[in-house]
Write an enzyme that holds these catalytic residues in place. Structure first.
Site, PDB file in Angstrom:
ATOM      1  N   GLU A 103     -94.820  43.040 -55.234  1.00 55.37           N
ATOM      2  CA  GLU A 103     -94.858  42.166 -56.414  1.00 55.37           C
ATOM      3  C   GLU A 103     -96.076  41.246 -56.347  1.00 55.37           C
ATOM      4  OE1 GLU A 103     -94.336  41.497 -59.254  1.00 55.37           O
ATOM      5  OE2 GLU A 103     -92.279  41.255 -59.878  1.00 55.37           O
ATOM      6  N   ASP A 104     -96.513  40.779 -57.504  1.00 59.86           N
ATOM      7  CA  ASP A 104     -97.603  39.821 -57.525  1.00 59.86           C
ATOM      8  C   ASP A 104     -97.117  38.438 -57.098  1.00 59.86           C
ATOM      9  OD1 ASP A 104     -96.051  39.481 -59.828  1.00 59.86           O
ATOM     10  OD2 ASP A 104     -97.747  39.375 -61.213  1.00 59.86           O
ATOM     11  N   ASP A 107     -91.502  33.789 -58.599  1.00 58.09           N
ATOM     12  CA  ASP A 107     -91.398  32.441 -59.182  1.00 58.09           C
ATOM     13  C   ASP A 107     -89.936  32.009 -59.118  1.00 58.09           C
ATOM     14  OD1 ASP A 107     -91.588  30.160 -60.672  1.00 58.09           O
ATOM     15  OD2 ASP A 107     -92.418  31.075 -62.447  1.00 58.09           O
ATOM     16  N   PHE A 156     -99.052  26.996 -62.559  1.00 58.51           N
ATOM     17  CA  PHE A 156     -99.309  28.338 -63.054  1.00 58.51           C
ATOM     18  C   PHE A 156    -100.635  28.864 -62.517  1.00 58.51           C
ATOM     19  CE2 PHE A 156    -100.261  31.587 -66.209  1.00 58.51           C
ATOM     20  CZ  PHE A 156     -99.033  32.200 -66.340  1.00 58.51           C
ATOM     21  N   ARG A 169    -106.400  38.956 -65.897  1.00 57.58           N
ATOM     22  CA  ARG A 169    -105.989  39.872 -64.814  1.00 57.58           C
ATOM     23  C   ARG A 169    -107.179  40.405 -64.024  1.00 57.58           C
ATOM     24  NH1 ARG A 169    -100.538  41.149 -65.627  1.00 57.58           N
ATOM     25  NH2 ARG A 169     -99.862  41.360 -67.796  1.00 57.58           N
TER      26      ARG A 169
HETATM   27  P1  IMP Z   1     -89.680  35.327 -61.854  1.00 58.39           P
HETATM   28  O1  IMP Z   1     -88.710  36.327 -62.423  1.00 58.39           O
HETATM   29  O2  IMP Z   1     -89.477  33.945 -62.404  1.00 58.39           O
HETATM   30  O3  IMP Z   1     -89.726  35.338 -60.337  1.00 58.39           O
HETATM   31  O4  IMP Z   1     -91.115  35.695 -62.390  1.00 58.39           O
HETATM   32  C1  IMP Z   1     -91.690  36.880 -62.079  1.00 58.39           C
HETATM   33  C2  IMP Z   1     -92.820  37.240 -63.003  1.00 58.39           C
HETATM   34  O5  IMP Z   1     -93.265  36.171 -63.865  1.00 58.39           O
HETATM   35  C3  IMP Z   1     -94.004  37.610 -62.155  1.00 58.39           C
HETATM   36  O6  IMP Z   1     -93.952  38.963 -61.757  1.00 58.39           O
HETATM   37  C4  IMP Z   1     -95.162  37.293 -63.068  1.00 58.39           C
HETATM   38  O7  IMP Z   1     -95.424  38.387 -63.895  1.00 58.39           O
HETATM   39  C5  IMP Z   1     -94.679  36.112 -63.919  1.00 58.39           C
HETATM   40  N1  IMP Z   1     -95.159  34.833 -63.360  1.00 58.39           N
HETATM   41  C6  IMP Z   1     -94.451  33.886 -62.725  1.00 58.39           C
HETATM   42  N2  IMP Z   1     -95.218  32.847 -62.353  1.00 58.39           N
HETATM   43  C7  IMP Z   1     -96.472  33.153 -62.758  1.00 58.39           C
HETATM   44  C8  IMP Z   1     -97.749  32.477 -62.660  1.00 58.39           C
HETATM   45  O8  IMP Z   1     -97.919  31.372 -62.100  1.00 58.39           O
HETATM   46  N3  IMP Z   1     -98.803  33.134 -63.223  1.00 58.39           N
HETATM   47  C9  IMP Z   1     -98.716  34.337 -63.825  1.00 58.39           C
HETATM   48  N4  IMP Z   1     -97.542  34.994 -63.925  1.00 58.39           N
HETATM   49  C10 IMP Z   1     -96.441  34.416 -63.408  1.00 58.39           C
END
Ligand code: IMP
Length: 179
Positions: A103-104, A107, A156, A169
């Site tokens: 995963e990138d 969050d 962010f 990206r």
């Molecule tokens: P989560 O489900 O809240 O953990 O978020 C996961 C997804 O939200 C990641 O795979 C990203 O695509 C996007 N995301 C969350 N935080 C960021 C950020 O700081 N920058 C860009 N994308 C984010």
């Protein structure tokens, strides 16, 4: 590292340089090899954000990894079931395989919890999480990631695969929102 970048209405400052990313990803690859060499692992890179990380990580792996790019799709089921999550892009059976999700960023952890429950249904031998970034203050996921690039604060970030409204990206390093 170049200066501030403007994406849509927001400005972002340099945060993690290209050389820091490269250095850290080399260590992640060594750790993954140490655990999965000889185990025929299958890596699942989550689109879109993980494409650049997966590409650089893969060049450094020696464990003869198999790779699929996957995406979580959420669609409206019948009224009684509500929204249904589905993992698209899986090309191979995961039964009894060692699976690593790439995963990138983690969050809140909501996305990873969905992916993990979908993967568990495939009955793999093991599932590990490898994420380039984690925001420890916001992460409430049920699963502890085993391989993490960097712990970052809550702001962010964009670049290196991560987007702000589908832009940014392509940046080769990570930038953080200027508040
Ligand atoms: P989560 O489900 O809240 O953990 O978020 C996961 C997804 O939200 C990641 O795979 C990203 O695509 C996007 N995301 C969350 N935080 C960021 C950020 O700081 N920058 C860009 N994308 C984010």
């Amino acid at each position: 590292m170049s200066a501030t970048v403007k994406i849509h209405d927001l400005s972002f400052a340099p945060y993690i340089t290209q050389s820091k990313l490269e250095e850290r990803i080399k260590v992640l690859a060594q750790n993954l090899d140490a655990q999965f060499l000889g185990k025929d692992p299958v890596f699942l890179a989550v689109l879109n954000g993980a494409f650049m990380f997966a590409s650089d990580l893969f060049k450094m792996l020696k464990c003869q990894p198999e790779l699929s790019f996957v995406k979580v799709s959420s669609y409206m089921g019948t009224q009684s079931t509500g929204r249904v999550d589905e993992l698209i892009g899986l090309q191979t059976s995961l039964k009894d395989r060692h699976v690593i999700v790439i995963e990138d960023i983690l969050d809140t952890g909501v996305t990873m919890d969905k992916i993990m429950s979908l993967l568990q249904a495939e009955q793999p031998a093991s599932i590990s999480i490898c994420a380039l970034l984690i925001k420890p203050n916001t992460y409430m996921g049920k699963y502890a990631p085993q391989f993490i690039g960097f712990e970052i604060d809550d702001a962010f970030v964009v670049g290196y695969g991560l987007d702000y409204k589908e832009r940014g990206r392509e940046l080769p390093a990570i930038y953080q929102l200027i508040k």
